[in-house]
Design an enzyme around this catalytic site. Sequence first.
Site, PDB file in Angstrom:
ATOM      1  N   TYR A  49      28.844 131.067  46.629  1.00 40.21           N
ATOM      2  CA  TYR A  49      29.411 132.054  47.544  1.00 40.21           C
ATOM      3  C   TYR A  49      29.714 133.401  46.884  1.00 40.21           C
ATOM      4  CZ  TYR A  49      29.841 129.699  51.995  1.00 40.21           C
ATOM      5  OH  TYR A  49      29.571 129.124  53.202  1.00 40.21           O
TER       6      TYR A  49
ATOM      7  N   ASP B 279      29.598  95.150  43.310  1.00 37.77           N
ATOM      8  CA  ASP B 279      29.014  94.243  44.290  1.00 37.77           C
ATOM      9  C   ASP B 279      27.763  93.588  43.713  1.00 37.77           C
ATOM     10  OD1 ASP B 279      30.892  94.916  46.174  1.00 37.77           O
ATOM     11  OD2 ASP B 279      29.601  96.291  47.285  1.00 37.77           O
TER      12      ASP B 279
END
Lengths: 417, 417
Positions: free
Chosen positions: B160, B298
Site C-alpha cells: 500500500y 492428524d
Amino acid sequence: MSSRRKRGAAGANDGGALAFKKKLKSDDEILAKVAKLSEAEKKKPKESVTLQDLNLPNVSKEVVDLGAPQVISEIEKTMLSVAASILNGHGFGYTIPTRTSANQLYVPQLDRIVLKDKSSFRQYGNMSTVRKTAITTRILQLIHQLCNKGIHVTKRDLFYTDVKLFQEQGQSDTILDDVSCMLGCTRSSLNVVGSEKGVVVGRLIFVEDGDVIDCTKMGVGGKAIPPNIDKVTGFQSDAKFILLVEKDAAFMRLAEDRFYNRFPCVIITAKGQPDVATRLFLKKMKSELKIPVLGLVDSDPYGLKILSVYMSGSKNMSYDSSNLTTPDIKWLGVRPSDLDRFKIPEQCRLPMTDADMKTGKEMLEEDFIKKDPRWHAELELMVKKKEKAEIQALSSFGFQYLTEVYLPMKLQEGDWI
Amino acid sequence: MSSRRKRGAAGANDGGALAFKKKLKSDDEILAKVAKLSEAEKKKPKESVTLQDLNLPNVSKEVVDLGAPQVISEIEKTMLSVAASILNGHGFGYTIPTRTSANQLYVPQLDRIVLKDKSSFRQYGNMSTVRKTAITTRILQLIHQLCNKGIHVTKRDLFYTDVKLFQEQGQSDTILDDVSCMLGCTRSSLNVVGSEKGVVVGRLIFVEDGDVIDCTKMGVGGKAIPPNIDKVTGFQSDAKFILLVEKDAAFMRLAEDRFYNRFPCVIITAKGQPDVATRLFLKKMKSELKIPVLGLVDSDPYGLKILSVYMSGSKNMSYDSSNLTTPDIKWLGVRPSDLDRFKIPEQCRLPMTDADMKTGKEMLEEDFIKKDPRWHAELELMVKKKEKAEIQALSSFGFQYLTEVYLPMKLQEGDWI
C-alpha cells in the site's frame, strides 16, 4: 462539517496527509474528548433496559451465564421432568424452544435479536424425532460430565465422543444449541467452546485460571484470548477506551508502536470475522471496565458486517445474544467519508465488486444501520461512490501514519459516530 | 512390533483404551525415555553439518539472519555497485539469484531445500525488465527506511505504500523475495513479517521486546507468538521436550489440563498450516534450548504435509530454508498404525478422499518421507487402508484420553519415529 471542509481545503496542496499532522495538539488535549466519552460511559446506569423491563408479548426469557453447579442442577431438573412426563403418560420427550427466524425478534431498545417463546415437544415415541431425542439425551449426559469435571471441549471433541449416534458434526452442533436454549444458559456455560483467534494488548490486567496477566507486558505479540471465558476474572485497567481492530496487521502496528502507552487504551482483535471467545471477552471487559469501545475496520461492507456481529450478534446465535453482544460500539474508522477527508490516493481505493454492492445495499435496510442516520449516511456514501479501502491504505502516507496521525486526529476531534 | 501385538490382544475385550491406562507407570518412569532423547539432543555438536562443510558444486551460500544495521549496509553496498555498473557502461541493474525450481536443490545431509547459484541481471534499459527494476529499487528504499526506523510491517502494508507502482500485491511480494535473496538475508531480517497465528504455553520463559514472558503463567489461552522474531530473546526452560501440535483443539486440551506441569514441556501450535512466525519461533527455541520436538498431528496426508513444512520448508521460501526449518522433528502421533493399536472405533475413522489419496501417493515419493523407512511404512499403511483420523478421534475414549492416557503411553514407550 465546516471543520471537515476547512481541512479539505488546507490539505489541497500537500496531499492532506501532512496537514493533519500539523494540526495535532498535545496528547493530553487529544485525550480530552475520549475522557468525556469515558466519563459518560461510567455514569451510565448499571443495567440499562433489560428484557424484563420491556415486558414484550411472546418473549419470555433470555439465556444467561450459569456456573457449572447450576447447569448440572438444570440438567437434573430436566431429567426429572422427563421422568414425570413418562409417569403422566405423555411419554419420553423434551420441550425445546424454537430457534427459527420466525421465532426471532429484533428488539430496538436492546439493539439485539431475542427469541420469542414458541417451542415444540421433541418426543422419543415418534419416528421423525426419535433420533433427535436420543441425541439430546446423549448431549445432556456429556454436558453433565463436562460440568462435573470442570473441563472445556470443542464442538468437534463433543462430536467425536459418539460418532455412531451423531453421524455428522452438524447434528451434534444443532442439538447443542437446542440444549443451551432448553436449559436457559449460554453455550459457553455448557463448557463447549470455540477455537480461539483473538489477541489483546494494552492497559489491562486480568486473572486467567489463577494466573495474573498484565497486557502491558505482553511484548508485541499480545496475549491470546482464551476460549473459556469463565476462567477470566478480575479485570483492572486505567484505559480510557477499548480499540477494537478488524485485522491483525493494524493490531501489530499499534502493538509495536505501543500506542496504548501514549493513549491509555486496550487493543483487541479477532483477526477478521469475530469468534465467540473474542466477543465474550469484549463484552465482559466493557461491562466491567465501563469504558467506550471504538471500532477500527476496513471501509467496506465486510468491515461493517464485522462491527454488526460484535454489536447485534449473528442470527443463528440469537438466543445467546445478550451475552455475546456489545451494542454501543462507536464507529471510529475507516469510514467512507474518511477516504476523501484524509485524501486516500485513488490507487489505494478499490472498486467494490458486485457482491460488495449487493451486501452494501442489503445492509442499508438492516436495523443496526438504520437506527443511526450517520451510519446510514456513511454506508450510502460507500454504495454511491462504489469505492472501498482497507485500513492499510493509510500506509500510503507512511508506515506509522495510522498510529501517529490518523488515530490521534480522530481522537482529538472526537470523530466517532 | 511384538509389544504392539500383545497390546492389541490385551485390549481385545475392553476396547483397548482402558488396557493402556492400566499399563501406565509413574510419571518419573514415563519421563525416562524422553529424558534420554533430551540428553542426546544436548550432546549433539553445536553446529552439525553446514552448507559450507558439504562444499556442493553450484551452491554458493544461504541467506542468513542479519541485524538492521547490516541490512542497511548491504542495501548501501548494492546501490554502490549499481552506481559502479552505470559508470562502467553496463547500465542500471541488479544481479538477482534465480528462485525457480530448476535452481533449487534438496540436500539430504541438511534435510532441506537450498538455492543453487544461477542468477540473472535485471536491467532498467530493457522493456521486459524495466518495471521490475523500478520496483526492486523502490522496495530497497522502503526496506532501508524500515530498518532505519526499527519497525515491522506486513507485506500488505508494503504494497500500500506505492500502489501506483506495484499495481498488485503479488508483484511487490515476489520482488521482496528477490531482494531478500539478493541481499543474502532472511525475509524477517527485512522487517517484513507475516501475520501471527501461533500460540505457546508451558515451561518456557523468554523476553519479548523487553517484557519477560513466563509461559507457565499464561492461563489456558497461552501467549500469542509475535510476528517479529528478532524481538524475541533469552529463552530459558526446564522442559524435556517441545510438543508441536497441529490444531488448537488439542492445544486447548493440553493447556487446560496443564499437561506441561505433569510432564515438563513447551506446547506450541500454529493452528493448522504453519505461518512463518511460528516456524521461526520453533526453530529459535529448539536451537537455543536443545531439546527434542515431538509432533502431534492428524493421521492424514495434510498432517504430514504440516510436519514437512516445519521440517523441510515450503518450495517458494526455499532460499530461506535454514532459518525456517527444524529438520529433526519426531513423529509422535497420531500415526496410521495408532488407529488399530489404540483401537480407534471404525466410525471415528474417515475414508480418505480422492484428493487425500493423490496427495498421499505423491508424498510417498518425497525425500523427507523416503529418508526414513518407518515414516514411509506409516504413510504406506495409510494409503493402503485408505483411512484417516483426526487427533480428536481420541475423544471417543473420553475427553481427557489424549492427556491422561494416549500421550503418557507414547512417552513411556518412547513411541516416536
